[in-house]
Write an enzyme that holds these catalytic residues in place. Structure first.
Site, mmCIF file in Angstrom:
data_model
loop_
_atom_site.group_PDB
_atom_site.id
_atom_site.type_symbol
_atom_site.label_atom_id
_atom_site.label_comp_id
_atom_site.label_asym_id
_atom_site.label_seq_id
_atom_site.Cartn_x
_atom_site.Cartn_y
_atom_site.Cartn_z
ATOM 1 N N ARG A 148 -9.479 56.183 76.515
ATOM 2 C CA ARG A 148 -10.507 57.247 76.399
ATOM 3 C C ARG A 148 -10.831 57.860 75.082
ATOM 4 O O ARG A 148 -10.042 58.083 74.552
ATOM 5 C CB ARG A 148 -10.454 58.616 77.100
ATOM 6 C CG ARG A 148 -11.472 59.576 76.832
ATOM 7 C CD ARG A 148 -10.939 60.567 78.571
ATOM 8 N NE ARG A 148 -11.660 59.619 79.689
ATOM 9 C CZ ARG A 148 -11.585 60.805 80.465
ATOM 10 N NH1 ARG A 148 -11.142 61.785 80.651
ATOM 11 N NH2 ARG A 148 -11.823 60.502 81.888
ATOM 12 N N ASP A 159 -23.416 65.932 87.151
ATOM 13 C CA ASP A 159 -22.344 65.723 85.643
ATOM 14 C C ASP A 159 -22.445 67.039 85.438
ATOM 15 O O ASP A 159 -23.502 67.691 85.419
ATOM 16 C CB ASP A 159 -21.951 64.792 85.440
ATOM 17 C CG ASP A 159 -20.872 64.494 83.928
ATOM 18 O OD1 ASP A 159 -20.042 65.485 84.718
ATOM 19 O OD2 ASP A 159 -20.586 63.687 83.707
ATOM 20 N N CYS A 186 -17.958 63.656 89.299
ATOM 21 C CA CYS A 186 -17.201 63.419 89.094
ATOM 22 C C CYS A 186 -15.615 64.219 88.875
ATOM 23 O O CYS A 186 -14.788 63.500 88.340
ATOM 24 C CB CYS A 186 -17.379 62.387 87.710
ATOM 25 S SG CYS A 186 -18.083 62.931 86.541
#
Ligand code: CP
Ligand code: NVA
Length: 300
Positions: free
Chosen positions: A102, A217, A257
């Site tokens: 990430r 988001d 998410c």
């Protein structure tokens, strides 16, 4: 054999994506503790940014499969002191069986993949979040069946999640309506690659019309914290609320998410309401990524 990486959804064929979804559903419905296909194998997880779901789901998934996961932060490794990515990829991939990263820059993940001898998984970059889409699509298939030909509305920032939705529209063949404030549109090359499946609307209400799934988001992603105030102004008309849900199909689902900011990109009554499937979506990170780990790591 060259390793198979998972950097974006465009790395998958449509059959492979659907295969991963079916496998994720099967793994979810029947957990066999004796099934340990990754016994003795190790996943290295490199996190430049925070995570709850991604870290826990990959770590738990590896443990379920008989393997283990290492949490590595640039702060505590030589990555944070400038060791070249190429060298790091070669060294780490000589000791583990898969690497999940990430990172801020998307190029960090692509450079790692170029120099790694084991599969590399994109666990989110500034450009893409493909693992999240595996879980989102699993969740849609579980609730409503195949998404082919359906309409998804993306309302909000043209960010990493939006880009992965655009790629998912291509691979799974659904329509994507996008409503973003001016100046916050997704990257043009990603949009162009999706062709006519992606359409832009000037208001969230128009984008939501006829949608089977509405998604949003946060307005400021990780790394954009100092833009929060400016973004609150730019995005003030881009909240998914009850009026927007009403414009969509009556059985439309809502996804996010997470983490979410109630009262900003989504109203509390929508995210905590009957059309929201956010907690199935979060749980499915585990099942979808187990299917992904099996797909990438059991190829030898
Ligand atoms: N959705 C998601 O990727 O969550 P985390 O940042 O908690 O991993
Ligand atoms: N767009 C968000 C997604 C978090 C999972 C971010 O990059 O912070």
């Amino acid at each position: 054999m060259k390793p198979r990486h998972f950097i974006s959804l465009l790395d998958l064929s449509s059959d492979e994506f659907r295969g991963l979804i079916s496998r994720a559903i099967a793994l979810k419905n029947h957990r066999d503790p004796d099934y340990q296909p990754l016994k003795g194998q190790v996943l290295a997880m490199i996190f430049e940014k925070s995570s709850t779901r991604t870290r826990i789901s990959f770590e738990a998934g590896m443990i379920h499969f008989g393997g283990s996961a290492l949490f590595l932060s640039p702060r505590d490794t030589q990555l944070g002191r400038g060791e070249p990515l190429q060298d790091s990829a070669k060294v780490i991939s000589s000791m583990v069986d898969c690497i999940m990263l990430r990172t801020n820059k998307h190029e960090t993940v692509t450079t790692f993949a170029e120099h790694s001898r084991v599969p590399v998984i994109n666990g989110l970059t500034d450009l893409q979040h493909p693992c999240q889409l595996l879980a989102d699509m699993q969740t849609y298939f579980e609730h409503r069946g195949d998404i082919q030909g359906k309409t998804v509305a993306w309302i909000g920032d043209g960010n990493n999640m939006c880009h992965s939705y655009i790629d998912a529209a291509t691979v799974l063949d659904f329509k994507l309506n996008i409503a973003c404030p001016s100046g916050y549109e997704p990257v043009k090359s990603i949009v162009d690659a999706a062709g006519e499946r992606v359409r832009f609307f000037s208001t969230p209400l128009e984008a939501a019309k006829g949608a089977d799934l509405l998604v949003t988001d946060v307005w400021a992603s990780m790394g954009q914290e100092e833009e929060q105030k400016q973004r609150e102004i730019a995005f003030q008309d881009y909240q998914i609320n009850a009026d927007i849900m009403k414009a969509a199909n009556h059985d439309a689902l809502f996804m996010h998410c997470l983490p979410a900011h109630r009262g900003e990109e989504v109203s509390a009554d929508v995210i905590d309401g009957p059309q929201s499937v956010i907690f199935d979506e979060a749980e499915n990170r585990l099942h979808a990524q187990k299917a992904l780990l099996e797909f990438l790591m059991c190829r030898k």
